[in-house]
Design a protein around this motif. Structure first.
Motif, short mmCIF file in Angstrom:
data_model
loop_
_atom_site.label_atom_id
_atom_site.label_comp_id
_atom_site.label_asym_id
_atom_site.label_seq_id
_atom_site.Cartn_x
_atom_site.Cartn_y
_atom_site.Cartn_z
N GLY A 198 0.84 1.01 6.52
CA GLY A 198 1.88 0.20 6.43
C GLY A 198 3.05 0.75 5.64
O GLY A 198 2.88 1.59 4.87
N PHE A 199 4.05 0.26 5.97
CA PHE A 199 5.48 0.89 5.22
C PHE A 199 5.29 0.43 3.84
O PHE A 199 5.77 1.37 3.20
N ILE A 200 4.85 -0.89 3.61
CA ILE A 200 4.68 -1.06 2.20
C ILE A 200 3.38 -1.84 1.86
O ILE A 200 3.20 -2.53 2.36
N LEU A 201 2.76 -1.13 0.93
CA LEU A 201 1.41 -1.89 0.53
C LEU A 201 1.86 -2.19 -1.02
O LEU A 201 2.35 -1.37 -1.80
N TYR A 202 1.29 -3.50 -1.47
CA TYR A 202 1.75 -3.96 -2.65
C TYR A 202 0.86 -4.76 -3.23
O TYR A 202 -0.27 -5.37 -2.61
#
Length: 728
Positions: free
Chosen positions: A466-470
């Motif tokens: 995923g482009f952003i994991l948060y």
């Protein structure tokens, strides 16, 4: 090989570009101001695809998002010095996948770092010239080296450059360095199999291969908000990464930039003869931004004349008792006013001769000078003729850090305009806290408990899952003070929202998994105990500090350790060392421990380069969590207002093959005081750390307390550079 183009392909876009330029010039000869520097779609200052020699203002920070099929680029660009531009980027390649065996339908992501150095500034005869490197330390898919010159002609800013690598892929002529060594004639293409070794600086390919010509103009149209860009692209797009080649009908790119205000850039362009490009840039200059007005701060007291204060004190003393004035004062009320108006939390008030001391620490104002000015007003109005000097002694967990002293008469003269700032500076001292005896006048009772809630945020960008994991979490941090220098501290964290369950790709590692088990630590439990430790600290000598700690030191490790720091007052340098014996924690971050144990620690030298643009550097040498040995270099520009922009790199005895993708640990960060944006003074900060990859090599223990930061009030330059705030 030089590429030729059919005449029909070139005529239409070239005719359009020249006609638009001629029309603009004929209608706006009055607009003679040079166009402002604006971003290209790669984030740095430039035209559309290509860079220019221009730079943004010192302290500039910008984010650029651009789309030009099949590439979506997300760029963060910092200008830490007037002569240095740095960009950090993620590229989403929309028509390529990581590979179903790795990440299913996730598009391929590429990470890269750029820099550009100004070699000299423009003069009446000479152009501005810069040298730059694109995609340094990434996969090398877009790597390029270039030199470019810019010259301004009224409303036109013209650029011309030469490049090897991606920017000059057309190869207009052979590399002149090939006459010195045949290895410069050709550039080795980056193979897909080399992705696992991404992160090397790629020095073996630098300046190699044919040279391409690029350049163009930026024209300031009659509308102040509108710029026209025309560019000759040095790339023919026939050697795109992973054989993802693109059609180019013409090397001429044309675009318009709309600037609704100095902080926003909107660009629309027609590139390659058949592709649209759109970009948005958000820009600010936190490094040189003045602090926002503070309407919610209490106004500083008005400094009263000595005679008025003395008369009031005599009247008050006659009405109350015959006790001496120094002990008859309401020190509790004075302490409360110091806290509420000057932001100084009082731990002790004492005297020695004609000097009044207030021990404590600043809780509200970013600049010590501002707190000192407000405290001096309060103390002078309360004590009249009793004291000629006032000293605020900063203490941290029982450790005296520094004495900040000011002469009452000089301060009064500065406020009424009879004394200049140079005299005030000579009448203000920042010195190490001395150990001479003082008469205690007041010591407040204080609660041993402290704490509060905050929101925690953690992210990973650009991974195959995923482009952003948060993760967003609600944290409560508390402390229990057993003695001035002995305390317990801890944090409880509750997960609010978290998408790390998507993190399924475990990158291969030839090292102990000291950091790459991040997914398990963030998804095993909803309520965690990331920190719980006991601490003891002390000043062991006038310039020597120490701290020891034990417990759950961070979210992945528990153990014991300690640090020593020698920081001579008034010096630019300091040296420190820490040593820790730690054991890996269970994934749920509760009480259990795993089998992995390691001794880790580093010796560090700190140095503040006292130049016009201040640089603070540190070099740490030691053993890391995976047992690898090496060094970490950290360099940061610190602006007068406290904004910090920095970068770090770690190289250990682990080979690039064993380290894995990235080859070595590296990252960038910036830290911005919230005081510059909020309507009420605060010492809080917003910090951003960009680490392109989480790997096991070069991993340091995340210690909660660092003595260099705790002793920051010894920084003379930061105090005197912000002396002007003393009358706020």
């Amino acid at each position: 090989m030089t590429q030729s183009y059919p005449r029909a392909r070139l005529v239409r876009p070239a005719r359009f570009a020249l006609s638009a330029l001629a029309l603009s010039l004929s209608s706006a000869l009055h607009a003679q101001e040079a166009p402002p520097p604006t971003s290209n779609e790669w984030g740095g200052v430039g035209l559309l695809q290509t860079p220019t020699a221009r730079m943004a203002d010192d302290g500039d920070l910008s984010f650029t998002a651009s789309y030009n099929a099949p590439y979506a680029r997300y760029n963060l660009t910092m200008q830490p010095f007037p002569w240095l531009e740095t960009s950090f980027r993620y590229i989403n390649v929309n028509n390529l996948l990581y590979g179903r065996s790795v990440a299913g339908d996730q598009h391929y992501k590429d990470k890269s770092i750029d820099f550009k150095l100004r070699l000299w500034e423009e003069s009446r005869l000479l152009p501005e010239v810069a040298f730059g490197v694109r995609d340094l330390g990434g996969t090398g898919f877009f790597s390029s080296e270039y030199i470019v010159a810019n010259k301004n002609f009224g409303p036109i800013d013209a650029s011309l450059g030469l490049a090897t690598g991606y920017i000059g892929n057309r190869g207009d002529f052979s590399n002149p360095l090939g006459t010195l060594d045949d290895r410069f004639k050709n550039r080795r293409p980056v193979a897909n199999s080399e992705i696992s070794q991404a992160g090397k600086f790629g020095l073996s390919n630098m300046f190699k291969g044919p040279v391409g010509i690029f350049g163009g103009i930026t024209y300031q149209t009659p509308m102040d908000e509108l710029l026209l860009k025309i560019e000759y692209d040095g790339n023919d797009y026939r050697r795109e990464p992973r054989n993802n080649n693109l059609r180019q009908r013409t090397p001429i790119n044309v675009g318009l930039v709309y600037l609704p205000n100095p902080n926003v850039e909107l660009t629309a362009a027609w590139e390659r003869g058949d592709a649209a490009m759109f970009s948005l840039t958000l820009r600010g200059n936190p490094g040189n931004a003045p602090a926002a007005p503070k309407p919610f701060d209490p106004p500083p007291q008005r400094l009263l004349p000595r005679a008025v204060v003395a008369t009031r004190m005599i009247a008050s003393s006659d009405e109350s008792s015959s006790t001496p004035p120094a002990t008859a004062l309401d020190w509790a009320a004075i302490s409360a006013e110091l806290q509420s108006n000057a932001g100084f939390r009082v731990e002790r008030i004492s005297r020695r001769g004609d000097e009044l001391y207030v021990d404590g620490y600043q809780t509200r104002y970013l600049h010590a000078a501002k707190g000192l000015g407000r405290a001096t007003r309060i103390l002078a109005n309360a004590t009249g003729n009793d004291y000629d000097w006032f000293t605020l002694r900063t203490a941290r967990v029982g450790m005296p850090i520094a004495d900040l002293s000011i002469n009452r008469e000089a301060f009064a003269g500065y406020l009424d305009g009879t004394v200049g700032e140079d005299v005030l500076r000579r009448s203000t001292e920042l010195q190490p806290a001395d150990a001479r005896a003082r008469e205690t006048l007041y010591k407040p009772k204080r609660s041993p408990f402290g704490g509060g809630f905050n929101i925690g945020y953690r992210q990973n960008l650009g991974g195959p899952d995923g482009f952003i994991l948060y993760q967003v979490a609600a944290n409560y941090s508390g402390s229990l003070l057993l003695r001035d220098n002995i305390w317990l501290t801890g944090t409880v964290s509750a997960d609010i929202i978290n998408n790390y369950h998507k993190f399924k790709y475990n990158a291969p590692s030839r090292l102990p998994r000291v950091r790459t088990d991040i997914r398990q630590y963030l998804t095993t439990s909803d309520v965690m105990l990331p920190n719980l430790q006991a601490n003891i600290a002390g000043r062991l000598a006038p310039d020597l500090y120490g701290i020891a700690y034990a417990g759950y030191l961070e979210w992945m490790y528990a153990g014991v350790g300690g640090e020593l720091l020698y920081r001579p007052s008034g010096e630019r340098w300091a040296v420190g060392a820490n040593l820790n014996r730690v054991q890996q924690r269970d994934y749920d971050q509760h009480w259990g421990l795993r089998d992995y144990r390691i001794t880790t620690g580093h010796a560090t030298i700190y140095y503040a380069f006292d130049a016009r643009e201040r640089i603070i550097g540190s070099l740490s040498v030691g053993q890391y969590l995976a047992g690898d040995k090496g060094a970490t270099l950290d360099l940061a520009r610190v602006f007068d207002n406290g904004v910090t922009m920095g970068a770090y790199a770690t190289k250990t005895n682990v080979s690039a093959r064993d380290f894995g993708e990235g080859s070595f640990d590296k990252g960038i960060y910036f830290s911005i005081p919230l005081d510059g944006f909020l309507p009420r003074s605060t010492r809080g900060r917003a910090a951003f750390n960009w680490n392109p990859l989480i790997r096991d090599g070069g991993a340091m223990l995340g210690r909660k307390y660092g003595l260099y930061g705790m002793t920051g009030d010894r920084d003379e330059r930061f105090f005197y550079d912000n002396m002007r705030t003393i009358d706020d």
